[in-house]
Design an enzyme around this catalytic site. Structure first.
Site, PDB file in Angstrom:
ATOM      1  N   SER A  77       0.808  -1.223   0.000  1.00  0.00           N
ATOM      2  CA  SER A  77       0.000   0.000   0.000  1.00  0.00           C
ATOM      3  C   SER A  77       0.840   1.272   0.000  1.00  0.00           C
ATOM      4  O   SER A  77       1.605   1.534   0.922  1.00  0.00           O
ATOM      5  CB  SER A  77      -0.923  -0.011   1.231  1.00  0.00           C
ATOM      6  OG  SER A  77      -1.647   1.197   1.307  1.00  0.00           O
ATOM      7  N   GLY A 106       6.050  -9.070   5.951  1.00  0.00           N
ATOM      8  CA  GLY A 106       7.501  -8.980   6.099  1.00  0.00           C
ATOM      9  C   GLY A 106       7.926  -7.582   6.533  1.00  0.00           C
ATOM     10  O   GLY A 106       7.159  -6.863   7.200  1.00  0.00           O
ATOM     11  N   GLY A 108       8.313  -4.483   5.148  1.00  0.00           N
ATOM     12  CA  GLY A 108       7.511  -3.290   4.881  1.00  0.00           C
ATOM     13  C   GLY A 108       6.268  -3.269   5.756  1.00  0.00           C
ATOM     14  O   GLY A 108       5.888  -2.221   6.303  1.00  0.00           O
ATOM     15  N   ASP A 132      11.504 -14.734   1.931  1.00  0.00           N
ATOM     16  CA  ASP A 132      12.897 -14.263   1.981  1.00  0.00           C
ATOM     17  C   ASP A 132      13.643 -14.682   3.250  1.00  0.00           C
ATOM     18  O   ASP A 132      14.877 -14.644   3.279  1.00  0.00           O
ATOM     19  CB  ASP A 132      12.944 -12.731   1.873  1.00  0.00           C
ATOM     20  CG  ASP A 132      12.308 -12.217   0.592  1.00  0.00           C
ATOM     21  OD1 ASP A 132      12.229 -13.003  -0.373  1.00  0.00           O
ATOM     22  OD2 ASP A 132      11.892 -11.054   0.554  1.00  0.00           O
ATOM     23  N   ARG A 176      15.071 -10.993  -2.339  1.00  0.00           N
ATOM     24  CA  ARG A 176      15.288  -9.550  -2.197  1.00  0.00           C
ATOM     25  C   ARG A 176      16.741  -9.262  -1.796  1.00  0.00           C
ATOM     26  O   ARG A 176      17.632  -9.636  -2.554  1.00  0.00           O
ATOM     27  CB  ARG A 176      14.313  -8.957  -1.175  1.00  0.00           C
ATOM     28  CG  ARG A 176      14.015  -7.494  -1.414  1.00  0.00           C
ATOM     29  CD  ARG A 176      13.050  -6.944  -0.410  1.00  0.00           C
ATOM     30  NE  ARG A 176      11.692  -7.332  -0.683  1.00  0.00           N
ATOM     31  CZ  ARG A 176      10.879  -6.697  -1.536  1.00  0.00           C
ATOM     32  NH1 ARG A 176      11.319  -5.643  -2.179  1.00  0.00           N
ATOM     33  NH2 ARG A 176       9.648  -7.096  -1.737  1.00  0.00           N
ATOM     34  N   GLU A 227      18.848 -12.885  -6.323  1.00  0.00           N
ATOM     35  CA  GLU A 227      18.534 -11.658  -7.070  1.00  0.00           C
ATOM     36  C   GLU A 227      19.225 -10.418  -6.497  1.00  0.00           C
ATOM     37  O   GLU A 227      19.496  -9.478  -7.221  1.00  0.00           O
ATOM     38  CB  GLU A 227      17.020 -11.442  -7.144  1.00  0.00           C
ATOM     39  CG  GLU A 227      16.361 -11.224  -5.789  1.00  0.00           C
ATOM     40  CD  GLU A 227      14.862 -10.944  -5.876  1.00  0.00           C
ATOM     41  OE1 GLU A 227      14.339 -10.738  -6.972  1.00  0.00           O
ATOM     42  OE2 GLU A 227      14.225 -10.923  -4.803  1.00  0.00           O
ATOM     43  N   ARG A 251      23.399 -21.507 -20.122  1.00  0.00           N
ATOM     44  CA  ARG A 251      21.964 -21.192 -20.174  1.00  0.00           C
ATOM     45  C   ARG A 251      21.563 -20.524 -18.856  1.00  0.00           C
ATOM     46  O   ARG A 251      22.218 -20.717 -17.830  1.00  0.00           O
ATOM     47  CB  ARG A 251      21.110 -22.452 -20.347  1.00  0.00           C
ATOM     48  CG  ARG A 251      21.255 -23.144 -21.688  1.00  0.00           C
ATOM     49  CD  ARG A 251      20.628 -22.318 -22.818  1.00  0.00           C
ATOM     50  NE  ARG A 251      20.619 -23.040 -24.069  1.00  0.00           N
ATOM     51  CZ  ARG A 251      21.637 -23.114 -24.939  1.00  0.00           C
ATOM     52  NH1 ARG A 251      22.780 -22.499 -24.668  1.00  0.00           N
ATOM     53  NH2 ARG A 251      21.513 -23.791 -26.060  1.00  0.00           N
ATOM     54  N   GLN A 259       8.291 -19.433  -7.027  1.00  0.00           N
ATOM     55  CA  GLN A 259       8.709 -19.644  -5.631  1.00  0.00           C
ATOM     56  C   GLN A 259       7.695 -19.120  -4.623  1.00  0.00           C
ATOM     57  O   GLN A 259       7.765 -19.440  -3.450  1.00  0.00           O
ATOM     58  CB  GLN A 259      10.038 -18.918  -5.367  1.00  0.00           C
ATOM     59  CG  GLN A 259      11.198 -19.540  -6.052  1.00  0.00           C
ATOM     60  CD  GLN A 259      12.290 -18.516  -6.327  1.00  0.00           C
ATOM     61  OE1 GLN A 259      13.320 -18.507  -5.673  1.00  0.00           O
ATOM     62  NE2 GLN A 259      12.072 -17.653  -7.294  1.00  0.00           N
ATOM     63  N   ARG A 260       6.799 -18.285  -5.044  1.00  0.00           N
ATOM     64  CA  ARG A 260       5.843 -17.693  -4.102  1.00  0.00           C
ATOM     65  C   ARG A 260       4.560 -18.502  -3.981  1.00  0.00           C
ATOM     66  O   ARG A 260       3.767 -18.292  -3.061  1.00  0.00           O
ATOM     67  CB  ARG A 260       5.522 -16.260  -4.536  1.00  0.00           C
ATOM     68  CG  ARG A 260       6.647 -15.284  -4.278  1.00  0.00           C
ATOM     69  CD  ARG A 260       6.276 -14.265  -3.213  1.00  0.00           C
ATOM     70  NE  ARG A 260       5.197 -13.443  -3.654  1.00  0.00           N
ATOM     71  CZ  ARG A 260       5.355 -12.255  -4.262  1.00  0.00           C
ATOM     72  NH1 ARG A 260       6.550 -11.773  -4.463  1.00  0.00           N
ATOM     73  NH2 ARG A 260       4.312 -11.560  -4.633  1.00  0.00           N
TER      74      ARG A 260
HETATM   75  O1  F6P Z   1       9.553 -10.321  -0.547  1.00  0.00           O
HETATM   76  C1  F6P Z   1       9.130 -11.407  -1.317  1.00  0.00           C
HETATM   77  C2  F6P Z   1       9.557 -11.240  -2.737  1.00  0.00           C
HETATM   78  O2  F6P Z   1       9.105 -12.360  -3.477  1.00  0.00           O
HETATM   79  C3  F6P Z   1      11.037 -11.000  -2.971  1.00  0.00           C
HETATM   80  O3  F6P Z   1      11.793 -12.187  -2.910  1.00  0.00           O
HETATM   81  C4  F6P Z   1      11.032 -10.343  -4.323  1.00  0.00           C
HETATM   82  O4  F6P Z   1      12.159  -9.517  -4.490  1.00  0.00           O
HETATM   83  C5  F6P Z   1       9.773  -9.516  -4.290  1.00  0.00           C
HETATM   84  O5  F6P Z   1       8.936 -10.085  -3.298  1.00  0.00           O
HETATM   85  C6  F6P Z   1       9.012  -9.470  -5.592  1.00  0.00           C
HETATM   86  O6  F6P Z   1       7.926  -8.616  -5.414  1.00  0.00           O
HETATM   87  P1  F6P Z   1       6.729  -8.476  -6.452  1.00  0.00           P
HETATM   88  O7  F6P Z   1       5.893  -9.713  -6.377  1.00  0.00           O
HETATM   89  O8  F6P Z   1       6.000  -7.262  -5.993  1.00  0.00           O
HETATM   90  O9  F6P Z   1       7.353  -8.346  -7.803  1.00  0.00           O
END
Ligand code: F6P
Length: 327
Positions: A77, A106, A108, A132, A176, A227, A251, A259-260
């Site tokens: 938000s 998390g 934020g 993360d 992150r 990342e 490659r 992963q989410r």
């Molecule tokens: O904080 C979780 C996370 O998946 C991080 O690993 C990644 O950098 C970020 O969120 C990606 O965020 P969004 O889904 O907003 O692109």
């Protein structure tokens, strides 16, 4: 000190994490045991600002323990970053006579929750939900174990094709600014080279390591790239390595948001159940702005400000282990 808590609200915020649903279920069901009413806030702070709260009964959280994502929806938000937005959110909670809030998210999310408590005095308890694993005050965050399992499964599949073609793969994972996901994925999938934010690894080091591996008749290799590492994304690192080792067939795979998603692992379900329960009890015990976490096998309360400010240490011995075992 025991508090007279009658109505609480729960919400999920920031990036979703497998196990968020199991967490909300644990909150609702724990509260029901103490005759506390629970309201679910839709889409995190956005729903709080707009007054989108609805009562959650015990059957409203049936059959969600095993589901990925978050049925409450989530958001990052922008409006909550403003005093005006937070003020509107406080008015919504007062309208519903909410005695305390449980925030699943998390960094934020907890930064906002801490500020909100300090401005409005409405107790905020945080439950660490992020793939993360980057929150101080808990050994693991909800969603991390599932995300590691997903990444390991993906790398297993890449290994099949890498071995068949004798290729060098660069596999980018999320995380992150933290390397937990990368490091655990590397060990779980047998990859020996990792680029992560907590350690400066140079292209020179990687090239030397790949040459050595080649001399040991290792015909294919897997490099895990977090990342947030200092050198760049997997494409960039692959290009730099290709300049130095043109004979390698390289490659790149970015696992990304895969992963989410997915059903939470048994460990994440257990963690979600314990921390959801602990968050309600924390409110009842009079905690006002803490994150509940696990330290060893014990519940621990950490002030929200500390959970977001302090750096969680990564065990670099694990990096050595990854390198040693992938010889
Ligand atoms: O904080 C979780 C996370 O998946 C991080 O690993 C990644 O950098 C970020 O969120 C990606 O965020 P969004 O889904 O907003 O692109």
């Amino acid at each position: 000190m025991a508090q007279n808590i009658k109505k609480i609200a729960v919400f999920t915020s920031g990036g979703d994490a497998p196990g968020m649903n199991a967490t909300v279920r644990a909150v609702v069901r724990t509260a029901a045991n103490f005759d506390i009413e629970v309201f679910g806030i839709e889409a995190g702070y956005e729903g709080m600002i707009d007054g989108n709260l609805k009562k959650l009964e015990i059957r409203d959280v049936s059959n969600i323990l095993q589901r990925g994502g978050t049925f409450l929806k989530t958001a990052r938000s922008e409006r909550f970053l403003t005093a005006e937005g937070r003020n509107a959110a406080a008015q919504s909670l007062k309208k519903f006579k909410i005695d305390g809030c449980i925030a699943c998210g998390g960094n934020g999310t907890f930064t906002g929750a801490d500020l909100f408590y300090k401005e409005n005095g409405i107790p905020m308890i945080g439950i660490p939900c992020t793939i993360d694993n980057d929150l101080y005050g808990t050994d693991f965050t909800i969603g991390f174990d599932t995300a590691v399992n997903t990444a390991v499964e993906a790398v297993d599949k890449i290994r099949d094709t890498a071995e068949s073609h004798d290729r060098l793969f660069f596999i980018e994972v999320m995380g992150r600014n933290a390397g937990f996901l990368a490091l655990h994925t590397a060990i779980g999938s047998g990859a020996g080279n990792v680029f992560m934010p907590e350690k400066d690894t140079s292209i020179d080091e990687l090239v030397t390591s790949l040459k050595k591996a080649s001399k040991r008749k290792k015909l294919y290799s897997l490099v895990i790239v977090a990342e947030g590492n200092h050198v760049g994304n997997a494409d960039h690192i692959a290009a730099l390595v290709k300049e130095r080792l043109p004979e390698f067939d390289t490659r790149v795979t970015v696992i990304g948001h895969l992963q989410r998603g997915g059903s939470p692992s048994g460990l994440d379900r257990l963690l979600a159940s314990r921390l959801g329960n602990a968050a309600v009890e924390a409110l009842m015990d009079g905690h006002k702005n803490v994150m509940v976490g696990m330290d060893g096998n014990l519940i621990k309360h950490t002030p929200l400000a500390i959970a977001v400010k302090n750096q969680k240490e990564i065990n670099l011995d694990l990096l050595r282990l990854a390198e040693m075992l992938a010889i």
